[in-house]
Motif scaffolding. Structure first.
Motif, PDB file in Angstrom:
ATOM      1  N   GLY A  71       0.808  -1.098  -0.018  1.00  0.00           N
ATOM      2  CA  GLY A  71       0.136   0.072   0.143  1.00  0.00           C
ATOM      3  C   GLY A  71       0.757   1.491   0.054  1.00  0.00           C
ATOM      4  O   GLY A  71       0.000   2.246   0.012  1.00  0.00           O
ATOM      5  N   ILE A  72       2.240   1.050  -0.219  1.00  0.00           N
ATOM      6  CA  ILE A  72       3.011   2.382  -0.354  1.00  0.00           C
ATOM      7  C   ILE A  72       3.672   2.521  -1.569  1.00  0.00           C
ATOM      8  O   ILE A  72       4.203   1.394  -2.305  1.00  0.00           O
ATOM      9  N   ARG A  73       3.507   3.740  -1.850  1.00  0.00           N
ATOM     10  CA  ARG A  73       4.278   4.058  -3.376  1.00  0.00           C
ATOM     11  C   ARG A  73       5.816   3.860  -3.263  1.00  0.00           C
ATOM     12  O   ARG A  73       6.154   4.707  -2.419  1.00  0.00           O
ATOM     13  N   VAL A  74       6.062   3.121  -4.001  1.00  0.00           N
ATOM     14  CA  VAL A  74       7.511   2.991  -4.283  1.00  0.00           C
ATOM     15  C   VAL A  74       8.008   4.248  -4.956  1.00  0.00           C
ATOM     16  O   VAL A  74       7.536   4.518  -6.087  1.00  0.00           O
ATOM     17  N   THR A  75       8.749   4.940  -4.217  1.00  0.00           N
ATOM     18  CA  THR A  75       9.327   6.324  -5.031  1.00  0.00           C
ATOM     19  C   THR A  75      10.822   6.383  -5.264  1.00  0.00           C
ATOM     20  O   THR A  75      11.716   6.424  -4.464  1.00  0.00           O
ATOM     21  N   SER A  76      11.025   6.223  -6.412  1.00  0.00           N
ATOM     22  CA  SER A  76      12.407   6.130  -6.984  1.00  0.00           C
ATOM     23  C   SER A  76      13.145   7.587  -6.943  1.00  0.00           C
ATOM     24  O   SER A  76      12.629   8.544  -6.872  1.00  0.00           O
ATOM     25  N   ASP A  77      14.437   7.623  -7.429  1.00  0.00           N
ATOM     26  CA  ASP A  77      15.109   8.741  -7.306  1.00  0.00           C
ATOM     27  C   ASP A  77      14.651   9.751  -8.530  1.00  0.00           C
ATOM     28  O   ASP A  77      14.428  10.911  -8.316  1.00  0.00           O
ATOM     29  N   GLU A  78      14.000   9.234  -9.447  1.00  0.00           N
ATOM     30  CA  GLU A  78      13.425   9.809 -10.682  1.00  0.00           C
ATOM     31  C   GLU A  78      11.950  10.237 -10.393  1.00  0.00           C
ATOM     32  O   GLU A  78      11.536  11.394 -10.819  1.00  0.00           O
ATOM     33  N   ALA A  79      11.601   9.604  -9.349  1.00  0.00           N
ATOM     34  CA  ALA A  79       9.914   9.952  -8.994  1.00  0.00           C
ATOM     35  C   ALA A  79       9.741  10.917  -8.001  1.00  0.00           C
ATOM     36  O   ALA A  79       8.867  11.740  -8.066  1.00  0.00           O
ATOM     37  N   ILE A  80      10.732  10.866  -7.034  1.00  0.00           N
ATOM     38  CA  ILE A  80      10.639  11.684  -5.902  1.00  0.00           C
ATOM     39  C   ILE A  80      10.517  13.221  -6.393  1.00  0.00           C
ATOM     40  O   ILE A  80       9.694  14.065  -5.642  1.00  0.00           O
ATOM     41  N   GLY A  81      11.149  13.498  -7.477  1.00  0.00           N
ATOM     42  CA  GLY A  81      11.172  15.095  -7.674  1.00  0.00           C
ATOM     43  C   GLY A  81       9.860  15.561  -8.204  1.00  0.00           C
ATOM     44  O   GLY A  81       9.248  16.670  -8.105  1.00  0.00           O
ATOM     45  N   ILE A  82       9.170  14.450  -9.161  1.00  0.00           N
ATOM     46  CA  ILE A  82       7.915  14.765  -9.363  1.00  0.00           C
ATOM     47  C   ILE A  82       6.685  14.730  -8.309  1.00  0.00           C
ATOM     48  O   ILE A  82       5.890  15.599  -8.314  1.00  0.00           O
ATOM     49  N   VAL A  83       7.016  13.792  -7.411  1.00  0.00           N
ATOM     50  CA  VAL A  83       5.911  13.582  -6.152  1.00  0.00           C
ATOM     51  C   VAL A  83       6.042  15.112  -5.578  1.00  0.00           C
ATOM     52  O   VAL A  83       4.940  15.711  -5.114  1.00  0.00           O
ATOM     53  N   GLN A  84       7.379  15.521  -5.197  1.00  0.00           N
ATOM     54  CA  GLN A  84       7.580  16.838  -4.486  1.00  0.00           C
ATOM     55  C   GLN A  84       6.876  18.154  -5.267  1.00  0.00           C
ATOM     56  O   GLN A  84       6.408  18.613  -4.506  1.00  0.00           O
ATOM     57  N   SER A  85       7.277  18.101  -6.665  1.00  0.00           N
ATOM     58  CA  SER A  85       6.988  19.337  -7.267  1.00  0.00           C
ATOM     59  C   SER A  85       5.216  19.350  -7.418  1.00  0.00           C
ATOM     60  O   SER A  85       4.636  20.139  -7.109  1.00  0.00           O
ATOM     61  N   THR A  86       4.840  18.150  -7.549  1.00  0.00           N
ATOM     62  CA  THR A  86       3.361  17.951  -7.829  1.00  0.00           C
ATOM     63  C   THR A  86       2.624  18.464  -6.339  1.00  0.00           C
ATOM     64  O   THR A  86       1.517  19.410  -6.427  1.00  0.00           O
ATOM     65  N   LEU A  87       2.942  17.705  -5.312  1.00  0.00           N
ATOM     66  CA  LEU A  87       2.110  17.957  -4.210  1.00  0.00           C
ATOM     67  C   LEU A  87       2.527  19.301  -3.610  1.00  0.00           C
ATOM     68  O   LEU A  87       1.331  19.847  -3.121  1.00  0.00           O
ATOM     69  N   ILE A  88       3.806  19.921  -3.492  1.00  0.00           N
ATOM     70  CA  ILE A  88       3.945  21.122  -2.895  1.00  0.00           C
ATOM     71  C   ILE A  88       3.942  22.461  -3.901  1.00  0.00           C
ATOM     72  O   ILE A  88       3.139  23.454  -3.680  1.00  0.00           O
ATOM     73  N   GLY A  89       4.119  22.011  -5.291  1.00  0.00           N
ATOM     74  CA  GLY A  89       3.837  23.006  -6.317  1.00  0.00           C
ATOM     75  C   GLY A  89       2.487  23.260  -7.026  1.00  0.00           C
ATOM     76  O   GLY A  89       2.084  24.295  -7.500  1.00  0.00           O
ATOM     77  N   LYS A  90       1.775  21.972  -6.825  1.00  0.00           N
ATOM     78  CA  LYS A  90       0.322  22.268  -7.673  1.00  0.00           C
ATOM     79  C   LYS A  90      -0.841  21.864  -6.571  1.00  0.00           C
ATOM     80  O   LYS A  90      -1.635  22.661  -6.535  1.00  0.00           O
ATOM     81  N   VAL A  91      -0.658  20.734  -6.158  1.00  0.00           N
ATOM     82  CA  VAL A  91      -1.989  20.237  -5.505  1.00  0.00           C
ATOM     83  C   VAL A  91      -2.040  20.949  -4.188  1.00  0.00           C
ATOM     84  O   VAL A  91      -3.516  21.494  -3.769  1.00  0.00           O
TER      85      VAL A  91
END
Length: 259
Positions: A71-91
């Motif tokens: 139930g936990i999203r595996v967050t690669s080095d490639e993904a973490i920047g996208i997750v961060q920018s999406t949550l903090i910068g958009k959502v």
């Protein structure tokens, strides 16, 4: 996990509200009406939000695959920047803007702000850049609420050396609720609580939930919701509610705990 505090608690009741990412685009006028009513009744809400659908969309645009383990999203080095920018910068700013436009003074926060949520790696080999919460600086939340603003938290923590770490939204909500000694945690979903034989249950106990899961009266998507609620109760939150956008639904309380 530890918490650091420098400001005494006020007398206001504390409620942590968890909004899943799937709920954010369809928040109704009634949600904001009920939220303002809570505040008028002397409650100091803290909102914690996810962002799964938006993250999935941005990952797909970038051609980054995403999987989940336990139930936990595996967050690669490639993904973490996208997750961060999406949550903090958009959502997060989109939700804050919605709240502000409805007359609710809100401020967006992440784990980076004032080192609000510091983390170690949950299990870097298995999950990648996913955080295990080590410390919550509740004084940051105190200063925001005491200044008359509602904190709105995205689920990004920070490591000791400043790396962003993704954190499960239910985990953040429950840990924040424990840290601020919240009276209740509200899990806002698209269902109006636990429905047994077409009747929404007002107040239930963990033992009743276990029986209903075993009998099949609780099934499908409600199962992980009640499991998250029971985990929060076990952790020490006195009341966890599964509610709809009217903030009404089912109140889950440990045996022996009364309203």
């Amino acid at each position: 996990m530890t918490t650091s505090k420098s400001t005494p608690h006020t007398e206001r009741k504390r409620v942590v509200i968890k909004l899943g990412g799937s709920m954010l685009e369809g928040l109704s006028k009634q949600f904001f009406v009920q939220l303002k009513q809570l505040m008028a009744d002397g409650v100091a809400p803290i909102i914690v939000h996810g962002g799964g659908p938006a993250i999935n969309q941005e990952l797909a645009k970038s051609g980054v695959t995403s999987t989940a383990v336990n139930g936990i999203r595996v967050t690669s080095d490639e993904a973490i920047g996208i997750v961060q920018s999406t949550l903090i910068g958009k959502v997060n700013p989109a939700l804050v803007q919605q709240l502000n436009s409805e007359g609710i003074d809100a401020i967006g926060l992440s784990g980076f702000d004032g080192q609000l949520i510091t983390c170690s790696f949950l299990d870097e080999e298995v999950y990648g850049n996913v955080g295990e919460i080590e410390n919550i600086r509740t004084e940051v939340l105190e200063k925001v609420t005491n200044a008359g603003y509602m904190p709105v938290l995205s689920c990004i923590g920070v490591s000791e050396d400043g790396k962003p770490l993704n954190i499960n939204g239910d985990t953040v909500a429950s840990r924040i609720a424990l840290a601020v000694e919240a009276d209740s945690l509200l899990l806002v979903t698209d269902t109006p609580g636990i429905r047994i034989q077409d009747e929404v249950q007002q107040t239930v106990s963990p033992s009743s939930i276990s029986q209903w899961v075993e009998s099949g009266d609780i099934y499908g998507g409600m199962v992980p919701k009640v499991e998250a609620a029971l985990a929060c109760l076990t952790a020490g939150i006195p009341s966890v509610k599964i509610v709809d956008q009217h903030l009404s639904g089912t109140d889950i309380r440990s045996e022996g705990v009364t309203a």
